[in-house]
Design a protein around this motif. Structure first.
Motif, PDB file in Angstrom:
ATOM      1  N   ASN A 157       1.027  -1.297  -0.038  1.00 25.50           N
ATOM      2  CA  ASN A 157      -0.034  -0.106   0.125  1.00 25.50           C
ATOM      3  C   ASN A 157       0.898   1.302  -0.072  1.00 25.50           C
ATOM      4  OD1 ASN A 157      -2.279  -1.336  -0.113  1.00 25.50           O
ATOM      5  ND2 ASN A 157      -2.527  -1.626   2.011  1.00 25.50           N
ATOM      6  N   GLU A 158       1.898   1.173   0.672  1.00 27.19           N
ATOM      7  CA  GLU A 158       2.939   2.350   0.855  1.00 27.19           C
ATOM      8  C   GLU A 158       3.514   2.531  -0.766  1.00 27.19           C
ATOM      9  OE1 GLU A 158       3.381   4.535   3.157  1.00 27.19           O
ATOM     10  OE2 GLU A 158       1.751   3.407   4.083  1.00 27.19           O
ATOM     11  N   MET A 159       3.723   1.435  -1.337  1.00 29.51           N
ATOM     12  CA  MET A 159       4.272   1.577  -2.545  1.00 29.51           C
ATOM     13  C   MET A 159       3.282   2.207  -3.693  1.00 29.51           C
ATOM     14  SD  MET A 159       6.167  -2.095  -3.071  1.00 29.51           S
ATOM     15  CE  MET A 159       7.484  -2.589  -1.907  1.00 29.51           C
ATOM     16  N   ARG A 160       1.918   1.757  -3.332  1.00 29.45           N
ATOM     17  CA  ARG A 160       1.108   2.229  -4.157  1.00 29.45           C
ATOM     18  C   ARG A 160       0.780   3.754  -4.241  1.00 29.45           C
ATOM     19  NH1 ARG A 160      -1.893  -1.311  -3.166  1.00 29.45           N
ATOM     20  NH2 ARG A 160      -1.082  -2.598  -4.959  1.00 29.45           N
ATOM     21  N   LYS A 161       1.012   4.369  -2.905  1.00 22.36           N
ATOM     22  CA  LYS A 161       1.068   5.669  -2.643  1.00 22.36           C
ATOM     23  C   LYS A 161       1.924   6.440  -3.144  1.00 22.36           C
ATOM     24  CE  LYS A 161      -1.170   5.205   1.991  1.00 22.36           C
ATOM     25  NZ  LYS A 161      -0.937   5.476   3.463  1.00 22.36           N
ATOM     26  N   ARG A 162       3.331   5.865  -3.161  1.00 19.42           N
ATOM     27  CA  ARG A 162       4.228   6.504  -3.960  1.00 19.42           C
ATOM     28  C   ARG A 162       4.299   6.415  -5.280  1.00 19.42           C
ATOM     29  NH1 ARG A 162       7.312   4.200   0.694  1.00 19.42           N
ATOM     30  NH2 ARG A 162       7.913   2.130  -0.546  1.00 19.42           N
ATOM     31  N   ALA A 163       3.605   5.438  -5.917  1.00 22.60           N
ATOM     32  CA  ALA A 163       3.517   5.261  -7.397  1.00 22.60           C
ATOM     33  C   ALA A 163       2.318   6.595  -7.783  1.00 22.60           C
ATOM     34  CB  ALA A 163       2.853   3.859  -7.614  1.00 22.60           C
ATOM     35  N   MET A 164       1.287   6.744  -6.960  1.00 25.74           N
ATOM     36  CA  MET A 164       0.537   7.574  -7.364  1.00 25.74           C
ATOM     37  C   MET A 164       0.820   8.924  -7.282  1.00 25.74           C
ATOM     38  SD  MET A 164      -2.358   6.252  -8.251  1.00 25.74           S
ATOM     39  CE  MET A 164      -3.456   7.526  -8.296  1.00 25.74           C
ATOM     40  N   HIS A 165       1.981   9.255  -6.342  1.00 30.69           N
ATOM     41  CA  HIS A 165       2.759  10.600  -6.370  1.00 30.69           C
ATOM     42  C   HIS A 165       3.603  10.849  -7.759  1.00 30.69           C
ATOM     43  CE1 HIS A 165       4.489  14.026  -4.833  1.00 30.69           C
ATOM     44  NE2 HIS A 165       5.767  13.452  -4.615  1.00 30.69           N
ATOM     45  N   LEU A 166       4.180   9.634  -8.014  1.00 27.39           N
ATOM     46  CA  LEU A 166       4.715   9.903  -9.353  1.00 27.39           C
ATOM     47  C   LEU A 166       3.985  10.013 -10.487  1.00 27.39           C
ATOM     48  CD1 LEU A 166       7.372   6.870  -9.411  1.00 27.39           C
ATOM     49  CD2 LEU A 166       7.957   9.290  -8.760  1.00 27.39           C
ATOM     50  N   LYS A 167       2.829   9.501 -10.602  1.00 25.72           N
ATOM     51  CA  LYS A 167       2.071   9.637 -11.397  1.00 25.72           C
ATOM     52  C   LYS A 167       1.466  11.291 -11.755  1.00 25.72           C
ATOM     53  CE  LYS A 167      -2.948   8.686 -12.923  1.00 25.72           C
ATOM     54  NZ  LYS A 167      -4.113   7.684 -12.639  1.00 25.72           N
ATOM     55  N   GLU A 168       1.009  11.834 -10.383  1.00 25.64           N
ATOM     56  CA  GLU A 168       0.974  13.183 -10.359  1.00 25.64           C
ATOM     57  C   GLU A 168       2.039  14.152 -10.884  1.00 25.64           C
ATOM     58  OE1 GLU A 168       0.150  13.990  -6.391  1.00 25.64           O
ATOM     59  OE2 GLU A 168      -1.496  12.730  -6.281  1.00 25.64           O
ATOM     60  N   LYS A 169       3.292  13.751 -10.548  1.00 28.28           N
ATOM     61  CA  LYS A 169       4.455  14.465 -11.132  1.00 28.28           C
ATOM     62  C   LYS A 169       4.604  14.257 -12.672  1.00 28.28           C
ATOM     63  CE  LYS A 169       8.007  14.915  -8.328  1.00 28.28           C
ATOM     64  NZ  LYS A 169       9.253  14.836  -7.738  1.00 28.28           N
ATOM     65  N   VAL A 170       4.079  13.214 -13.190  1.00 31.01           N
ATOM     66  CA  VAL A 170       4.146  12.905 -14.643  1.00 31.01           C
ATOM     67  C   VAL A 170       3.219  13.841 -15.294  1.00 31.01           C
ATOM     68  CG1 VAL A 170       3.431  11.454 -16.486  1.00 31.01           C
ATOM     69  CG2 VAL A 170       4.885  10.636 -14.707  1.00 31.01           C
TER      70      VAL A 170
END
Length: 457
Positions: free
Chosen positions: A417-430
């Protein structure tokens, strides 16, 4: 309108490397530059030719490669690269010479844009006094990892990394580039050493380096590359976000899996795909199946022809497959990956860590289970697991117990779940980088301006 007409006077010649993971991003980049007003010619080997009907706005030209389906082995990719660079140079030169004789002021060749593995194209550009631009369809860091060349003396292999200061090494430490270089440098056949030398030499001679990446993903690496090579580095990825709806798949996509995904709960499905080239043996295939089945997580698994060496993969599944898995498992020969990763039911991606797949996963905020097979996939896995921390790696032999544990960690545990949150943060930066004023948006405009100026006189 006047500016648009001026831009139409410039033609870009793209030179493709004929494998799926390279064809897609190159045609995406061609589509991006077409939208900027350039005319596009696609030059490609006869082997694995793309379908021109999918891109009617481009001019497609096959050139002789002296290869056949029977001669090309996915287990000898370096040999294939060498053969393509050896066999295609004169046919490309002859074709470009004909274009130059026929061109007029309204349709001049601005430059040759080539996949970095087709480095012979830079030699052709130099011989014909045309600008050449090298495209990296892998991570920018692979430029450093491959910048290892053969010296014909007792010192053997040396690297651009040896030229870096201690501060620079510290910045790149998470990528463990020195370890990768040492690994690649031991007992390396002469052919591979020559290919790396030629690849690096072409980058040094290019007018620009175009990379399918984003500044925020590889900021320190891009700085190091810019300091080592004279050409400017343009980071204009992710190509697939700038050229949506571009399909150049060499395999037929099975869209029925989307209706299956529609029946699954949000973030519950692990999508499993090892790309278009990687293969495994029968034991690895069955361990993968049992690991997925025992995880008790819904899974969408791409089992393409050739995935299992010497066997028709699906036939290896136990007869109890349907009874054991039921509607929790869906197997297809090839999936519409962009659509799958964007689906709300997909909560994880077990991948070979090809660069396209890695970018596509990041862009949709999907964490990854990494199982690299060869080449730059190992580097990409380090990025995913150690630098961005949006995935975990399946190391050592594939074993059903370890697979089950890893899938559950990614899909249902707190760590996942923590990885998923970090992945969503990268998506926002994209998404921010793609907007007006973002790094990708600005870099793309700068690239178009440079292309227009190359043969303006």
């Amino acid at each position: 309108m006047e500016n648009q007409r001026e831009q139409r006077c410039s033609r870009l010649v793209f030179v493709l490397y004929p494998f799926q993971g390279h064809i897609n991003p190159m045609l995406q980049l061609a589509t991006i530059m077409y939208s900027k007003g350039f005319s596009i010619t696609i030059v490609h080997p006869q082997f694995n030719s793309p379908d021109p009907s999918k891109h009617p706005q481009f001019t497609f030209t096959p050139i002789s490669d002296d290869l056949s389906q029977g001669k090309v082995s996915t287990s000898d990719l370096f040999g294939t690269i060498s053969a393509l660079n050896r066999n295609c140079e004169e046919p490309l030169k002859e074709y470009i010479e004909k274009m130059l004789k026929a061109e007029d002021t309204h349709d001049r060749i601005a430059c040759i844009i080539y996949d970095g593995l087709m480095f012979f194209a830079q030699s052709v550009a130099d011989r014909l006094k045309l600008p050449g631009m090298s495209v990296r369809t892998s991570a920018a860091a692979s430029i450093l990892a491959y910048a290892v060349f053969r010296r014909h003396d007792e010192q053997g292999y040396i690297s651009f990394l040896d030229l870096m200061s201690k501060d620079q090494e510290t910045e790149l430490q998470p990528l463990r580039l020195k370890d990768l270089v040492m690994l690649r440098s031991q007992n390396v056949p002469e052919l591979i050493g020559e290919l790396r030398a030629n690849l690096t030499d072409s980058v040094k001679k290019s007018s620009a380096i175009i990379v399918n990446t984003m500044d925020f993903l590889e900021q320190n690496v891009v700085k190091q590359i810019q300091g080592l090579f004279p050409a400017f580095v343009f980071t204009i990825g992710p190509f697939h976000k700038l050229a949506p709806n571009i399909s150049s798949s060499l395999l037929k996509e099975d869209t029925n899996c989307i209706s299956w995904l529609d029946r699954q709960a949000p973030n519950s499905v692990i999508y499993v795909s090892f790309g278009s080239i990687a293969s495994m043996d029968e034991k690895e295939f069955l361990e993968t199946y049992w690991g997925l089945a025992n995880s008790d997580q819904p899974f969408l698994w791409v089992v393409r022809p050739g995935l299992v060496r010497g066997s028709k993969s699906v036939e290896l599944l136990p007869k109890s497959f349907e009874e054991r898995v039921g509607d929790k498992g869906c197997i297809v020969e090839w999936a519409p990956q962009l659509e799958v990763l964007a689906h709300g039911a997909v909560g994880g991606f077990w991948s070979h860590c090809g660069w396209n797949s890695t970018l596509e996963s990041i862009c949709e905020g999907v964490p990854m289970l990494c199982r690299p097979f060869f080449g730059d996939q190992c580097l990409n896995a380090i990025y995913v697991c150690d630098v961005w921390k949006v995935g975990l790696e399946l190391e050592n032999e594939l074993e059903k117990g370890n697979i089950e544990k890893a899938v559950r960690t990614l899909m249902v545990n707190t760590e996942g779940n923590e990885m998923r949150k970090r992945a969503m943060h990268l998506k926002e930066k994209v998404n921010l980088s793609l907007r007006q004023g973002g790094s990708c948006y600005n870099s793309l405009n700068e690239l178009a301006e440079q292309m227009l100026s190359l043969r303006s006189n």
